[in-house]
Design an enzyme around this catalytic site. Structure first.
Site, PDB file in Angstrom:
ATOM      1  N   ASP A 128       4.510   0.600  12.096  1.00 40.06           N
ATOM      2  CA  ASP A 128       3.291   0.001  11.553  1.00 40.06           C
ATOM      3  C   ASP A 128       3.108  -1.455  11.970  1.00 40.06           C
ATOM      4  OD1 ASP A 128       3.492   1.804   8.368  1.00 40.06           O
ATOM      5  OD2 ASP A 128       2.912   2.430  10.375  1.00 40.06           O
TER       6      ASP A 128
ATOM      7  N   ARG B 202      -8.546  -0.356   4.373  1.00 39.77           N
ATOM      8  CA  ARG B 202      -7.580   0.597   3.810  1.00 39.77           C
ATOM      9  C   ARG B 202      -6.236  -0.058   3.511  1.00 39.77           C
ATOM     10  NH1 ARG B 202      -7.379   6.284   6.678  1.00 39.77           N
ATOM     11  NH2 ARG B 202      -6.071   6.531   4.814  1.00 39.77           N
TER      12      ARG B 202
ATOM     13  N   ASP C 263       4.919  20.105   7.470  1.00 39.70           N
ATOM     14  CA  ASP C 263       5.881  21.217   7.346  1.00 39.70           C
ATOM     15  C   ASP C 263       7.161  20.798   6.629  1.00 39.70           C
ATOM     16  OD1 ASP C 263       7.501  20.990  10.584  1.00 39.70           O
ATOM     17  OD2 ASP C 263       6.191  19.544   9.597  1.00 39.70           O
ATOM     18  N   LEU C 264       7.629  19.557   6.835  1.00 43.61           N
ATOM     19  CA  LEU C 264       8.873  19.132   6.179  1.00 43.61           C
ATOM     20  C   LEU C 264       8.685  19.020   4.665  1.00 43.61           C
ATOM     21  CD1 LEU C 264      10.298  16.405   8.606  1.00 43.61           C
ATOM     22  CD2 LEU C 264      10.587  18.888   8.653  1.00 43.61           C
TER      23      LEU C 264
ATOM     24  N   CYS D 273      -4.969  13.318  12.567  1.00 39.25           N
ATOM     25  CA  CYS D 273      -5.138  11.869  12.330  1.00 39.25           C
ATOM     26  C   CYS D 273      -5.182  11.192  13.691  1.00 39.25           C
ATOM     27  CB  CYS D 273      -3.946  11.391  11.504  1.00 39.25           C
ATOM     28  SG  CYS D 273      -3.701   9.631  11.519  1.00 39.25           S
TER      29      CYS D 273
ATOM     30  N   LYS E  28       0.844  -1.211   0.000  1.00 40.17           N
ATOM     31  CA  LYS E  28       0.000   0.000   0.000  1.00 40.17           C
ATOM     32  C   LYS E  28       0.875   1.256   0.000  1.00 40.17           C
ATOM     33  CE  LYS E  28      -1.693   1.608   3.990  1.00 40.17           C
ATOM     34  NZ  LYS E  28      -1.388   3.013   4.307  1.00 40.17           N
ATOM     35  N   ASN E  29       1.851   1.305   0.895  1.00 37.49           N
ATOM     36  CA  ASN E  29       2.625   2.536   1.065  1.00 37.49           C
ATOM     37  C   ASN E  29       3.624   2.785  -0.052  1.00 37.49           C
ATOM     38  OD1 ASN E  29       1.113   3.055   3.272  1.00 37.49           O
ATOM     39  ND2 ASN E  29       2.654   2.417   4.757  1.00 37.49           N
TER      40      ASN E  29
ATOM     41  N   ARG F 165      -4.251  10.949   4.037  1.00 32.52           N
ATOM     42  CA  ARG F 165      -3.154  11.907   4.151  1.00 32.52           C
ATOM     43  C   ARG F 165      -2.173  11.809   3.004  1.00 32.52           C
ATOM     44  NH1 ARG F 165      -2.717  13.929   8.466  1.00 32.52           N
ATOM     45  NH2 ARG F 165      -0.578  14.453   8.026  1.00 32.52           N
TER      46      ARG F 165
ATOM     47  N   ILE G  74       7.723   7.124  16.869  1.00 29.13           N
ATOM     48  CA  ILE G  74       7.410   7.832  15.623  1.00 29.13           C
ATOM     49  C   ILE G  74       6.143   8.684  15.749  1.00 29.13           C
ATOM     50  CG2 ILE G  74       7.007   7.560  13.132  1.00 29.13           C
ATOM     51  CD1 ILE G  74       9.753   6.557  13.919  1.00 29.13           C
TER      52      ILE G  74
ATOM     53  N   ARG H  14       0.564  14.875  12.887  1.00 28.39           N
ATOM     54  CA  ARG H  14       1.105  14.618  11.540  1.00 28.39           C
ATOM     55  C   ARG H  14       1.122  15.855  10.648  1.00 28.39           C
ATOM     56  NH1 ARG H  14      -1.014   8.866   9.436  1.00 28.39           N
ATOM     57  NH2 ARG H  14       0.855   9.013   8.177  1.00 28.39           N
ATOM     58  N   PRO H  15       1.875  16.879  11.008  1.00 32.73           N
ATOM     59  CA  PRO H  15       1.978  18.059  10.148  1.00 32.73           C
ATOM     60  C   PRO H  15       2.702  17.719   8.838  1.00 32.73           C
ATOM     61  CG  PRO H  15       3.580  18.157  11.940  1.00 32.73           C
ATOM     62  CD  PRO H  15       2.732  16.938  12.190  1.00 32.73           C
TER      63      PRO H  15
HETATM   64  C1  EPZ Z   1       4.362   6.892   6.229  1.00 33.66           C
HETATM   65  O1  EPZ Z   1       3.618   7.993   6.750  1.00 33.66           O
HETATM   66  C2  EPZ Z   1       3.378   5.720   6.153  1.00 33.66           C
HETATM   67  N1  EPZ Z   1       2.261   6.080   5.315  1.00 33.66           N
HETATM   68  C3  EPZ Z   1       2.873   5.394   7.557  1.00 33.66           C
HETATM   69  O2  EPZ Z   1       2.061   4.233   7.473  1.00 33.66           O
HETATM   70  C4  EPZ Z   1       4.049   5.073   8.446  1.00 33.66           C
HETATM   71  O3  EPZ Z   1       3.597   4.873   9.755  1.00 33.66           O
HETATM   72  C5  EPZ Z   1       5.055   6.238   8.434  1.00 33.66           C
HETATM   73  O4  EPZ Z   1       5.456   6.542   7.095  1.00 33.66           O
HETATM   74  C6  EPZ Z   1       6.308   5.924   9.233  1.00 33.66           C
HETATM   75  O5  EPZ Z   1       6.920   4.776   8.789  1.00 33.66           O
HETATM   76  C7  EPZ Z   1       2.406   6.032   3.964  1.00 33.66           C
HETATM   77  O6  EPZ Z   1       3.440   5.729   3.414  1.00 33.66           O
HETATM   78  C8  EPZ Z   1       1.204   6.390   3.149  1.00 33.66           C
HETATM   79  P1  EPZ Z   1       6.490  10.307   8.256  1.00 33.66           P
HETATM   80  P2  EPZ Z   1       4.204   9.481   6.718  1.00 33.66           P
HETATM   81  O7  EPZ Z   1       6.428  11.541   7.434  1.00 33.66           O
HETATM   82  O8  EPZ Z   1       4.972   9.678   5.471  1.00 33.66           O
HETATM   83  C9  EPZ Z   1       6.383  13.753  11.606  1.00 33.66           C
HETATM   84  C10 EPZ Z   1       0.161   2.871   7.785  1.00 33.66           C
HETATM   85  O9  EPZ Z   1      -0.282   2.334   8.809  1.00 33.66           O
HETATM   86  N2  EPZ Z   1       6.353  14.694  10.480  1.00 33.66           N
HETATM   87  O10 EPZ Z   1       7.673   9.447   8.135  1.00 33.66           O
HETATM   88  O11 EPZ Z   1       3.092  10.400   7.002  1.00 33.66           O
HETATM   89  C11 EPZ Z   1       5.114  12.911  11.707  1.00 33.66           C
HETATM   90  O12 EPZ Z   1       4.096  13.578  12.387  1.00 33.66           O
HETATM   91  C12 EPZ Z   1       0.671   4.331   7.835  1.00 33.66           C
HETATM   92  O13 EPZ Z   1       0.236   2.317   6.673  1.00 33.66           O
HETATM   93  C13 EPZ Z   1       6.412  16.047  10.733  1.00 33.66           C
HETATM   94  O14 EPZ Z   1       6.492  16.477  11.885  1.00 33.66           O
HETATM   95  O15 EPZ Z   1       5.178   9.429   7.982  1.00 33.66           O
HETATM   96  C14 EPZ Z   1       5.609  11.660  12.423  1.00 33.66           C
HETATM   97  O16 EPZ Z   1       5.607  11.892  13.785  1.00 33.66           O
HETATM   98  C15 EPZ Z   1       0.390   4.999   9.128  1.00 33.66           C
HETATM   99  N3  EPZ Z   1       6.375  16.902   9.686  1.00 33.66           N
HETATM  100  C16 EPZ Z   1       7.031  11.515  11.886  1.00 33.66           C
HETATM  101  O17 EPZ Z   1       7.413  12.794  11.371  1.00 33.66           O
HETATM  102  C17 EPZ Z   1       6.294  16.473   8.373  1.00 33.66           C
HETATM  103  O18 EPZ Z   1       6.241  17.290   7.442  1.00 33.66           O
HETATM  104  C18 EPZ Z   1       7.192  10.483  10.791  1.00 33.66           C
HETATM  105  O19 EPZ Z   1       6.248  10.730   9.787  1.00 33.66           O
HETATM  106  C19 EPZ Z   1       6.246  15.094   8.131  1.00 33.66           C
HETATM  107  C20 EPZ Z   1       6.282  14.211   9.202  1.00 33.66           C
END
Ligand code: EPZ
Length: 422
Positions: A308, A400, A126-127, A118, A22-23, A94, A330, A123-124
């Site tokens: 996950d 999902r 900003d990055l 969420c 999926k991801n 998202r 995370i 989950r902002p």
């Molecule tokens: C991906 O989400 C996956 N989703 C998530 O899987 C997975 O849990 C996550 O990566 C971590 O491995 C998809 O690929 C669609 P991150 P993502 O950006 O990209 C913070 C599932 O169950 N952050 O690596 O959204 C954020 O809040 C889902 O399949 C910021 O602060 O995760 C988190 O605490 C759930 N600012 C951390 O970083 C940003 O701009 C990691 O998030 C981006 C992220």
């Protein structure tokens, strides 16, 4: 709303085929926006999130045909009719934010709704936004939308992430493929889904080095062409089903499973007394003894223990010998499954990002409620080993990320059925 009833039924045995990820698929699909030639994905998973991404791409004017029972996605964004990703679609998923980078790189303009909060954390994004600004984008946040412009196109630059983000790395990587000059992404995510994206982009003509390491370098090109790409195996679905025989006993072979996709997870299973063997077709899993041992787990970016799989691991450790400590590093709110497992008799103490699980002999079936995707499947896993029946409600969360979960588990001898909602 449908629910799923699962009754503890002893050891499981047989084979479970693992689908495409999926991801990975959710970031590969927006890559079609980077070219006006067709992009075809094979080994695609059949999930509601994939249908949501299909609807989003179609709302921009891309064509997405689902072929061969949904396992092939033939996509073309030759004639985009809109650059606006609407709140009505984005609020459902998202990952919709992943159209921002490709649209901006392709046409120098994009309007994308902010995803909002969420269940598992704030989950902002900003990055994602900082990364695109580093490539010369002009961003204006207005009325809940990101209004993005890149007059004259994006320009290569240096992106230094303060911490690892999978999504921000994917958005930056896709955008950089068409940016003029060189882009260097530091503290990049190393997840297999990122590697799969880079492989696909390279097939489309992109110049990328370093995927799978924390520094990715991209030489921008003028245009990308079409390609066909198989979606990588879903390591989270794989890990989830590896826990079936771990929790219930018996032996199950996961077809298409690969150890290097779930290395840290396998190490923890080994510590707990679970044997993982590579077969010619995938991975075979069974317990070494009747009982499993308590282990401590800390979630980390890849190649660390995946967040996950944390909920599913908690379901396993609920009946382990001893006390396990799980640290969720995370997401700030990812223990919503704990109170539901406690309704089944689990002993869990949650303080902030730490959950202490004291193993009990056996869980008892109860009505429980799914709160998010991975929490929902952890309740099903717990139900597989519990005494009596467990009814899991709100299973739309499950749809999902898990295709044919009832059929796959019935195939290895589980007593499980889906009950349509009133
Ligand atoms: C991906 O989400 C996956 N989703 C998530 O899987 C997975 O849990 C996550 O990566 C971590 O491995 C998809 O690929 C669609 P991150 P993502 O950006 O990209 C913070 C599932 O169950 N952050 O690596 O959204 C954020 O809040 C889902 O399949 C910021 O602060 O995760 C988190 O605490 C759930 N600012 C951390 O970083 C940003 O701009 C990691 O998030 C981006 C992220």
């Amino acid at each position: 709303m449908d629910s799923i009833i699962v009754t503890g039924n002893g050891p499981l045995s047989g084979q479970i085929p693992i689908a495409g990820a999926k991801n990975a698929c959710l970031t590969l699909m927006p890559a079609t926006l980077l070219s006006d030639e067709p992009l075809t994905l094979t080994n695609a998973p059949r999930l509601s999130d994939i249908r949501t991404m299909t609807a989003l791409l179609a709302s921009l004017g891309a064509e997405v045909s689902s072929l061969q029972d949904g396992k092939v996605l033939a996509m073309s964004s030759h004639d985009l009719t809109s650059h606006k990703a609407d709140y009505d679609i984005v609020r459902k998923m998202r990952a919709s934010i992943l159209v921002l980078g490709p649209m901006l790189a392709r046409d120098g303009q994009a309007v994308v709704s902010l995803p909002g909060g969420c269940a598992i954390g704030a989950r902002p994004v900003d990055l994602h936004l900082r990364a695109l600004e580093a490539l010369g984008a002009e961003l204006d946040l207005r009325d809940g939308y990101v209004h993005a412009k890149a007059p004259g196109g994006l320009k290569g630059g240096v992106i230094e992430f303060p911490f690892v983000s999978v999504g921000a790395t994917e958005n930056a990587l896709m955008a950089a493929t068409l940016a003029k000059g060189t882009t260097v992404i530091r503290s990049a995510a190393k997840e297999p889904e990122i590697v799969d994206l880079a492989l696909c982009l390279r097939k489309m003509g992109a110049q990328i080095e370093g995927e799978g390491t924390d520094t990715i370098t991209v030489q921008g090109v003028d245009r990308l062409h079409g390609a066909t790409h198989p979606v990588v195996t879903d390591r989270i679905e794989l890990g989830t089903y590896m826990l079936d025989p771990s929790i219930c006993g018996g032996e199950v072979e996961l077809l298409g499973g690969k150890r290097d996709l779930v290395g840290a997870f396998c190490n923890k299973l080994d510590e707990a007394g679970i044997e993982v063997t590579e077969t010619g077709r995938g991975l075979s899993v069974k317990r070494r003894e009747d009982h499993i041992k308590a282990v401590d787990v800390t979630t980390e970016p890849f190649p660390g223990f995946p967040t996950d799989l944390q909920a599913q691991m908690m379901a396993l450790l609920a009946t382990a010998d001893g006390v396990s400590v799980l640290e969720e590093k995370i997401f700030e709110n990812r223990f919503m499954h704990a109170p539901e497992l406690m309704r089944m008799g689990a002993k869990i103490d949650v303080h902030g990002g730490t959950a202490t699980v004291t193993g009990v002999d056996r869980l008892k079936g109860a009505p429980v409620m799914a709160t998010d995707l991975r929490a929902s499947v952890s309740l099903i896993l717990a139900g597989l080993a519990a005494e009596g029946a467990t009814t899991v409600s709100r299973v739309y969360h499950l749809d999902r990320g898990y295709e044919h979960v009832v059929r796959k588990l019935q195939g290895v001898g589980a007593l499980i059925e889906r009950v349509p909602g009133a």
